[in-house]
Enzyme design. Structure first.
Site, mmCIF file in Angstrom:
data_model
loop_
_atom_site.group_PDB
_atom_site.id
_atom_site.type_symbol
_atom_site.label_atom_id
_atom_site.label_comp_id
_atom_site.label_asym_id
_atom_site.label_seq_id
_atom_site.Cartn_x
_atom_site.Cartn_y
_atom_site.Cartn_z
ATOM 1 C CB CYS A 1 5.821 13.882 -11.977
ATOM 2 S SG CYS A 1 6.428 13.417 -13.600
ATOM 3 C CB CYS B 1 11.206 23.167 -0.632
ATOM 4 S SG CYS B 1 11.958 21.650 -0.027
HETATM 5 N N1 LIG Z 1 11.551 0.819 -6.266
HETATM 6 C C1 LIG Z 1 10.251 0.771 -6.576
HETATM 7 N N2 LIG Z 1 9.555 -0.374 -6.399
HETATM 8 C C2 LIG Z 1 8.243 -0.452 -6.690
HETATM 9 N N3 LIG Z 1 7.538 0.591 -7.173
HETATM 10 C C3 LIG Z 1 8.174 1.755 -7.365
HETATM 11 C C4 LIG Z 1 9.556 1.911 -7.081
HETATM 12 N N4 LIG Z 1 9.918 3.194 -7.358
HETATM 13 C C5 LIG Z 1 8.798 3.803 -7.799
HETATM 14 N N5 LIG Z 1 7.753 2.960 -7.800
HETATM 15 C C6 LIG Z 1 6.364 3.247 -8.198
HETATM 16 O O1 LIG Z 1 6.375 3.766 -9.505
HETATM 17 C C7 LIG Z 1 5.244 4.587 -9.684
HETATM 18 C C8 LIG Z 1 5.687 5.849 -10.418
HETATM 19 O O2 LIG Z 1 4.584 6.504 -10.910
HETATM 20 P P1 LIG Z 1 4.219 8.034 -10.656
HETATM 21 O O3 LIG Z 1 5.422 8.864 -10.521
HETATM 22 O O4 LIG Z 1 3.215 8.396 -11.681
HETATM 23 O O5 LIG Z 1 3.431 7.862 -9.275
HETATM 24 P P2 LIG Z 1 3.485 8.583 -7.855
HETATM 25 O O6 LIG Z 1 4.773 8.276 -7.171
HETATM 26 O O7 LIG Z 1 2.242 8.123 -7.189
HETATM 27 O O8 LIG Z 1 3.357 10.104 -8.239
HETATM 28 P P3 LIG Z 1 3.669 11.403 -7.341
HETATM 29 O O9 LIG Z 1 5.114 11.267 -6.944
HETATM 30 O O10 LIG Z 1 3.413 12.521 -8.306
HETATM 31 O O11 LIG Z 1 2.743 11.369 -6.191
HETATM 32 C C9 LIG Z 1 4.667 4.872 -8.322
HETATM 33 O O12 LIG Z 1 3.425 4.208 -8.162
HETATM 34 C C10 LIG Z 1 5.717 4.339 -7.360
HETATM 35 O O13 LIG Z 1 5.168 3.823 -6.156
#
Ligand SMILES: Nc1ncnc2c1ncn2[C@@H]1O[C@H](COP(=O)(O)OP(=O)(O)OP(=O)(O)O)[C@@H](O)[C@H]1O
Length: 393
Positions: free
Chosen positions: A197, A351
């Site tokens: 995303c 990129c």
């Molecule tokens: N291994 C992990 N442990 C804890 N939290 C995780 C892990 N992998 C991903 N996350 C969390 O899962 C969530 C995924 O949600 P989402 O993709 O909407 O958020 P994001 O990473 O803030 O978005 P973007 O990548 O667009 O900035 C995030 O808040 C991310 O920090």
């Protein structure tokens, strides 16, 4: 297929709880028994981001007694378009803490457990064992495979969801009663093939559509009502406004839950398993990587470079490095754009963060542009280190 309730009912509901949950209590299928089961349930939300936001809010409002939140990240301004559990005053604070504050406002009767850390192979089993049910709202393949493996190894059910632009998917994986995530997706996609995303964007409201389905499944599992999405993949298209259900069978050859499993414990390294950068790309970038500071020096010294931004046009509209030409990665990989690359200039690819440019570099080198290089950290590093006045995403 209907399944027995996952959770035993709590002894009783207080007067406050009866008032608060009255609209559940008068649904015959939920009733006092179902609400008591919700009260006794311990649910862990992995990720308090796009999917985690609506999931946590509705699980809390529904009266799930114990809610665990695990997220290592802090709230960023770009999260607010969809991560509705967080607000402006939460920017910069840990997501797990910010989410806990919102939950306390929605339903102070919920016992919230904050895990302000990354879920990893060293803590996943210990954390999962504290909960009845896992709801996965993460955004990366390494975590998804790890969540699946730990859930199967511990015999826990989990509700999975995924979103991208206007498309969403959801399912329930529970090895005891149906397939696991590896039965559906035995191997992670080749690195760079499935944009995140963060790379491709997501319609904010799609999180609510898929997150609410995940909560619906969680409630069904906890209370034993309806038919959970075990062995079925729900595919949602917000533009068509269509929901499809696809049957998913248990794979007898599944590496984890098949007849002769080859994966019998957690993998040593899930990042490695999902390969941040493919082997070809890894080879292409070794010795052919420059930093954003080197790029800036090359530009300032007037070096004759052909700087190519391999992102997508919508990203180019948000920000760009001065002097760059947009040629999306796909056009390089297909060979369509190769004629646009000069033979007599230093080619530099970039990129967003360096993964796609590494893939494009591998393709370019095998097409004969042996001296081409890519920029480590991409435009994110450029904004951070060279020009913070540019918008970031
Ligand atoms: N291994 C992990 N442990 C804890 N939290 C995780 C892990 N992998 C991903 N996350 C969390 O899962 C969530 C995924 O949600 P989402 O993709 O909407 O958020 P994001 O990473 O803030 O978005 P973007 O990548 O667009 O900035 C995030 O808040 C991310 O920090």
């Amino acid at each position: 297929m209907a399944l027995p309730p996952l959770v035993e009912p709590a002894a009783e509901l207080s007067v406050d709880e009866i008032r608060r949950y009255s609209r559940h209590l008068i649904i015959p299928d939920v009733g006092m028994d179902g609400q008591k089961r919700l009260k006794n349930a311990k649910v862990l939300a992995v990720g308090a981001g796009g999917l985690g936001s609506p999931t946590l809010l509705y699980l809390a409002a529904a009266g799930v007694g114990t809610l665990g939140i695990i997220d290592f990240d802090t709230v960023d301004e770009s999260n607010l378009q969809r991560q509705i559990i967080h607000g402006v005053s939460d920017v910069g604070t840990p997501k797990a803490e910010s989410a806990a504050r919102s939950i306390a406002e929605v339903n102070p009767l919920v016992n919230v457990v904050i895990h302000n850390t990354a879920l990893d192979r060293d803590n996943v089993k210990e954390i999962f064992s504290q909960y009845d049910l896992i709801v996965d709202g993460t955004d990366n393949f390494a975590t998804r495979y790890m969540v699946n493996d730990a859930a199967v190894l511990l015999g826990k059910p989990y509700v999975w969801g995924s979103i991208y632009r206007f498309d969403g998917q959801a399912s329930v994986f529970w090895e005891e009663h149906g397939p696991c995530y590896r039965c559906l997706y035995p191997e992670p996609p080749p690195p760079g093939m499935v944009p995140s995303c963060a790379e491709g964007g997501v319609l904010g409201v799609l999180c609510a559509s898929i997150g609410s389905i995940q909560v619906n499944e969680a409630i069904k599992l906890i209370t034993g009502i309806g038919e959970p999405l075990v062995g079925r993949l729900m595919v949602y298209d917000a533009l068509e406004m269509s929901y499809r259900k696809i049957k998913v069978r248990k794979d007898p050859n599944c590496a984890l839950c098949g007849e002769n499993p080859t994966v019998t414990d957690l993998l040593e390294d899930y990042e490695d398993f999902c390969g941040a950068v493919s082997e070809e790309a890894q080879e292409a970038i070794s010795g052919s990587t420059i930093s954003v500071r080197e790029l800036k020096d090359w530009q300032d010294s007037g070096k004759d470079i052909f700087l190519v931004d391999v992102r997508e046009p919508a990203e180019w509209e948000i920000n760009r490095i001065p002097g760059a030409t947009l040629i999306p990665k796909g056009e390089i990989l297909s060979g369509e754009a190769l004629a646009r690359f000069p033979q007599d200039k230093q080619i530099v690819l970039h990129c967003k963060s360096g993964v796609r440019s590494a893939e494009a570099l591998a393709a370019l080198k095998s097409a004969g542009f042996k001296d081409a290089v890519h920029v480590q950290g991409g435009i994110v590093a450029w904004v951070n280190l060279i020009d913070p006045s540019l918008p970031s995403y």
